[in-house]
Design a protein around this motif. Structure first.
Motif, mmCIF file in Angstrom:
data_model
loop_
_atom_site.group_PDB
_atom_site.id
_atom_site.type_symbol
_atom_site.label_atom_id
_atom_site.label_comp_id
_atom_site.label_asym_id
_atom_site.label_seq_id
_atom_site.Cartn_x
_atom_site.Cartn_y
_atom_site.Cartn_z
ATOM 1 N N VAL A 131 -2.072 3.448 -7.776
ATOM 2 C CA VAL A 131 -2.869 4.271 -6.872
ATOM 3 C C VAL A 131 -3.707 3.421 -5.908
ATOM 4 N N SER A 132 -3.866 2.132 -6.232
ATOM 5 C CA SER A 132 -4.625 1.264 -5.337
ATOM 6 C C SER A 132 -3.943 -0.103 -5.267
ATOM 7 N N ILE A 152 -0.521 2.762 2.739
ATOM 8 C CA ILE A 152 -1.383 3.927 2.972
ATOM 9 C C ILE A 152 -0.535 5.178 3.133
ATOM 10 N N HIS A 154 2.192 5.822 1.834
ATOM 11 C CA HIS A 154 2.740 6.205 0.527
ATOM 12 C C HIS A 154 1.648 6.668 -0.445
ATOM 13 N N GLY A 155 0.451 6.906 0.072
ATOM 14 C CA GLY A 155 -0.616 7.473 -0.747
ATOM 15 C C GLY A 155 -1.398 6.474 -1.576
ATOM 16 N N GLN A 157 -4.352 3.709 -2.095
ATOM 17 C CA GLN A 157 -5.637 3.269 -1.558
ATOM 18 C C GLN A 157 -5.557 1.763 -1.350
#
Length: 193
Positions: A131-132, A152, A154-155, A157
């Motif tokens: 996720v990051s 970014i 692709h979601g 962070q």
């Protein structure tokens, strides 16, 4: 929720003595190695990309005899050449996935590449629940920019570790960082990682 480190194109042809030398490239290679030594265990996935262009042809118009250094470039990072190898100052022992991009076509983002077994960066990150991601490497105004924007998209962070990147030129590098910040990336120093 897991975390990734994306290491963009720290290759011989993009450091001081290469075909498309970027000032500060060797320093980035050394600094990323030191960062990995201290922080690799904090990442679930570490992906390193390399340009890996075909030796024959112009790679979809990417190579040119008279390059404009915007869309066309001199021959660089030819598959299997010394120029395509990682800078020797970059220690890649902690890298979990090696990605090659630009085979027969222009490619700036690591998301355009694949591993030797055909995995994409998007697939690797999704499969690991990333996720990051922190982004480092060469060049700020080209491949670092494109890779971070794709992360970014692709979601993911994104944090760009600004002391672990080097750009071709100051003005477009500053513009790339501004664009990334506007797109949602956090610009940070590696000490804050």
């Amino acid at each position: 929720m897991s975390r990734a480190l994306l290491i963009v194109d720290i290759q011989n042809d993009f450091t001081e003595h290469g075909a498309l030398a970027v000032a500060g490239g060797d320093a980035v290679a050394s600094a990323v190695s030191a960062f990995l030594e201290a922080h690799a265990a904090e990442y679930d996935v570490i992906v390193a990309s390399r340009d890996w262009h075909d030796a024959q042809g112009d790679n979809g118009g990417h190579f040119a005899e008279s390059p404009d250094f915007v869309d066309t470039w001199p021959s660089h990072c030819v598959a299997g050449s010394d120029g395509a190898e990682y800078d020797p100052l970059l220690v890649t022992d902690a890298v979990t996935h090696h990605v090659r991009k630009g085979q027969g076509e222009p490619a700036y983002s690591m998301f355009e590449g694949t591993t030797e077994d055909g995995k994409t960066v998007a697939g690797i990150l999704a499969g690991a629940g990333v996720v990051s991601a922190d982004v480092v490497g060469i060049a700020t105004d080209h491949c670092v920019r494109a890779s971070a924007l794709d992360a970014i998209a692709h979601g993911v962070q994104v944090r760009v570790l600004t002391d672990l990147i080097a750009g071709v030129a100051a003005e477009p590098s500053a513009a790339a960082l501004a664009e990334l910040a506007h797109a949602g990336a956090v610009l940070a120093q590696s000490g804050a990682a």
